[in-house]
Design a protein around this motif. Structure first.
Motif, PDB file in Angstrom:
ATOM      1  N   ALA A  73     -12.940  -4.815   7.332  1.00 31.04           N
ATOM      2  CA  ALA A  73     -11.682  -4.985   6.609  1.00 31.04           C
ATOM      3  C   ALA A  73     -10.533  -4.885   7.598  1.00 31.04           C
ATOM      4  N   MET A  74      -9.360  -5.361   7.174  1.00 30.12           N
ATOM      5  CA  MET A  74      -8.182  -5.305   8.048  1.00 30.12           C
ATOM      6  C   MET A  74      -6.938  -5.023   7.215  1.00 30.12           C
ATOM      7  N   ALA A  75      -5.979  -4.382   7.861  1.00 31.65           N
ATOM      8  CA  ALA A  75      -4.676  -4.105   7.239  1.00 31.65           C
ATOM      9  C   ALA A  75      -3.589  -4.430   8.254  1.00 31.65           C
ATOM     10  N   GLY A  76      -2.513  -5.032   7.809  1.00 27.97           N
ATOM     11  CA  GLY A  76      -1.416  -5.370   8.700  1.00 27.97           C
ATOM     12  C   GLY A  76      -1.861  -6.246   9.856  1.00 27.97           C
ATOM     13  N   ASP A  77      -1.269  -6.007  11.016  1.00 28.35           N
ATOM     14  CA  ASP A  77      -1.631  -6.754  12.212  1.00 28.35           C
ATOM     15  C   ASP A  77      -2.601  -5.985  13.099  1.00 28.35           C
ATOM     16  N   GLU A  78      -3.208  -4.947  12.540  1.00 29.74           N
ATOM     17  CA  GLU A  78      -4.072  -4.106  13.349  1.00 29.74           C
ATOM     18  C   GLU A  78      -5.444  -4.746  13.551  1.00 29.74           C
ATOM     19  N   VAL A  79      -6.147  -4.255  14.555  1.00 28.10           N
ATOM     20  CA  VAL A  79      -7.487  -4.754  14.874  1.00 28.10           C
ATOM     21  C   VAL A  79      -8.410  -4.492  13.684  1.00 28.10           C
ATOM     22  N   PRO A  80      -9.200  -5.472  13.254  1.00 22.51           N
ATOM     23  CA  PRO A  80     -10.091  -5.259  12.109  1.00 22.51           C
ATOM     24  C   PRO A  80     -11.082  -4.119  12.357  1.00 22.51           C
ATOM     25  N   LEU A  81     -11.381  -3.384  11.289  1.00 22.65           N
ATOM     26  CA  LEU A  81     -12.427  -2.372  11.337  1.00 22.65           C
ATOM     27  C   LEU A  81     -13.728  -3.034  10.917  1.00 22.65           C
ATOM     28  N   GLY A 126       6.425  11.596   7.241  1.00 21.45           N
ATOM     29  CA  GLY A 126       6.714  12.854   6.589  1.00 21.45           C
ATOM     30  C   GLY A 126       6.504  12.875   5.090  1.00 21.45           C
ATOM     31  N   ARG A 127       6.002  11.790   4.516  1.00 22.82           N
ATOM     32  CA  ARG A 127       5.840  11.715   3.067  1.00 22.82           C
ATOM     33  C   ARG A 127       4.395  11.987   2.655  1.00 22.82           C
ATOM     34  N   THR A 128       4.215  12.294   1.385  1.00 23.57           N
ATOM     35  CA  THR A 128       2.879  12.348   0.800  1.00 23.57           C
ATOM     36  C   THR A 128       2.561  10.946   0.306  1.00 23.57           C
ATOM     37  N   VAL A 129       1.646  10.276   0.973  1.00 18.88           N
ATOM     38  CA  VAL A 129       1.312   8.892   0.633  1.00 18.88           C
ATOM     39  C   VAL A 129       0.029   8.880  -0.192  1.00 18.88           C
ATOM     40  N   ILE A 130       0.121   8.297  -1.380  1.00 23.03           N
ATOM     41  CA  ILE A 130      -1.022   8.219  -2.292  1.00 23.03           C
ATOM     42  C   ILE A 130      -1.481   6.767  -2.345  1.00 23.03           C
ATOM     43  N   ARG A 152       1.017   5.851  10.686  1.00 25.82           N
ATOM     44  CA  ARG A 152       2.463   5.828  10.426  1.00 25.82           C
ATOM     45  C   ARG A 152       3.025   7.210  10.111  1.00 25.82           C
ATOM     46  N   GLU A 153       2.288   8.244  10.437  1.00 24.58           N
ATOM     47  CA  GLU A 153       2.724   9.636  10.479  1.00 24.58           C
ATOM     48  C   GLU A 153       3.213  10.210   9.145  1.00 24.58           C
ATOM     49  N   PRO A 154       2.436  10.015   8.069  1.00 21.33           N
ATOM     50  CA  PRO A 154       2.788  10.703   6.829  1.00 21.33           C
ATOM     51  C   PRO A 154       2.456  12.190   6.936  1.00 21.33           C
ATOM     52  N   ALA A 155       3.017  12.978   6.030  1.00 21.29           N
ATOM     53  CA  ALA A 155       2.669  14.399   6.002  1.00 21.29           C
ATOM     54  C   ALA A 155       1.257  14.592   5.465  1.00 21.29           C
ATOM     55  N   ARG A 156       0.910  13.856   4.402  1.00 25.41           N
ATOM     56  CA  ARG A 156      -0.423  13.922   3.807  1.00 25.41           C
ATOM     57  C   ARG A 156      -0.815  12.537   3.334  1.00 25.41           C
ATOM     58  N   VAL A 157      -2.125  12.290   3.318  1.00 24.67           N
ATOM     59  CA  VAL A 157      -2.655  11.030   2.811  1.00 24.67           C
ATOM     60  C   VAL A 157      -3.683  11.353   1.733  1.00 24.67           C
ATOM     61  N   ILE A 158      -3.481  10.784   0.559  1.00 28.47           N
ATOM     62  CA  ILE A 158      -4.382  10.994  -0.568  1.00 28.47           C
ATOM     63  C   ILE A 158      -4.922   9.653  -1.025  1.00 28.47           C
ATOM     64  N   LEU A 159      -6.220   9.574  -1.236  1.00 26.96           N
ATOM     65  CA  LEU A 159      -6.839   8.385  -1.825  1.00 26.96           C
ATOM     66  C   LEU A 159      -7.156   8.703  -3.275  1.00 26.96           C
ATOM     67  N   ALA A 160      -6.697   7.848  -4.187  1.00 24.59           N
ATOM     68  CA  ALA A 160      -6.911   8.089  -5.611  1.00 24.59           C
ATOM     69  C   ALA A 160      -7.449   6.833  -6.278  1.00 24.59           C
ATOM     70  N   ALA A 161      -8.504   7.006  -7.077  1.00 24.72           N
ATOM     71  CA  ALA A 161      -9.099   5.889  -7.803  1.00 24.72           C
ATOM     72  C   ALA A 161      -9.750   6.421  -9.071  1.00 24.72           C
ATOM     73  N   PRO A 162      -9.787   5.616 -10.123  1.00 26.61           N
ATOM     74  CA  PRO A 162     -10.411   6.077 -11.367  1.00 26.61           C
ATOM     75  C   PRO A 162     -11.914   6.281 -11.257  1.00 26.61           C
ATOM     76  N   VAL A 163     -12.590   5.425 -10.490  1.00 28.32           N
ATOM     77  CA  VAL A 163     -14.047   5.502 -10.380  1.00 28.32           C
ATOM     78  C   VAL A 163     -14.457   5.214  -8.950  1.00 28.32           C
ATOM     79  N   CYS A 164     -15.433   5.965  -8.457  1.00 27.06           N
ATOM     80  CA  CYS A 164     -15.882   5.823  -7.068  1.00 27.06           C
ATOM     81  C   CYS A 164     -17.396   5.965  -7.002  1.00 27.06           C
ATOM     82  N   SER A 165     -17.997   5.252  -6.067  1.00 28.42           N
ATOM     83  CA  SER A 165     -19.387   5.549  -5.756  1.00 28.42           C
ATOM     84  C   SER A 165     -19.431   6.900  -5.050  1.00 28.42           C
TER      85      SER A 165
END
Length: 214
Positions: A73-81, A126-130, A152-165
């Protein structure tokens, strides 16, 4: 079925996140949706938290001639993972992905231009990014999104989803400060199986959620 549609799933997810906010765990929140499907969920979350809503465009990289099979997958102009284990298993070298990556990069840029309409990307420092999606399967797109956000240097990173494997959620704990999943069914199979209505969203749906006028 667990959820009627993405809107109901978003409302339930928002309740959990609102409780975390009342505990003081989500200072200065910013909600980033993974379009298109994640936008309908994230809109409910952002409204409940009183937080700004924006999008983070991420594109899956499919195997050549089998594009439904994600190998990165890839995001922005960054090198694909890339999933090196999957590539080895399939006997595919990175050079064989050049055409797929070029197409996906072009589509990523098209969506960013359309959804932003000249607006700058939000400052995450410095933000809480969800980061919100409508579901988490393998985690390949979520991993690319979370690493993009983290740089991009947020204070915290949270991943949120209704359903996950269960496997995907466990993997993402190494990428996010917190992973919030309402349901982790053992027999996961696919995200769409946990929604009665899992219709595809359009670019116009995304623009309306962002209150963007063409």
């Amino acid at each position: 079925m667990l959820f009627r549609d993405r809107r109901q799933a978003g409302a339930e997810l928002a309740e959990t996140l609102r409780a975390r906010q009342r505990e003081g765990a989500l200072p200065d929140p910013l909600v980033l949706a993974l379009p298109r499907g994640g936008v309908a969920v994230a809109r409910e979350v952002a409204a409940a938290l009183g937080a700004p809503l924006d999008v983070l465009v991420v594109r899956k990289i499919g195997a050549p001639h089998h594009e439904e099979l994600g190998v990165g997958a890839m995001a922005g102009d960054e090198v694909p993972l890339l999933d090196e284990d999957a590539l080895r298993h399939l006997g595919i070298g990175e050079a064989a992905l050049a055409g797929v990556i070029e197409r996906e990069r072009a589509e990523l840029r098209r969506r960013e231009r359309l959804y932003r309409q000249g607006r700058p990307a939000p400052d995450l420092r410095g933000r809480t990014v969800i980061v919100v999606d409508d579901g988490l399967a393998t985690g390949s797109t979520a991993r690319a999104a979370l690493r993009f956000v983290r740089r991009r240097e947020p204070a915290r990173v949270i991943l949120a989803a209704p359903v996950c494997s269960p496997e995907g959620a466990d993997l993402m704990r190494a990428e996010a400060d917190e992973v919030i999943c309402l349901h982790r069914p053992a027999a996961f199979m696919a995200v769409g199986l946990w929604y009665e209505d899992f219709g595809q969203l359009t670019d116009q749906d995304v623009l309306e959620a962002l209150h963007v006028q063409l």
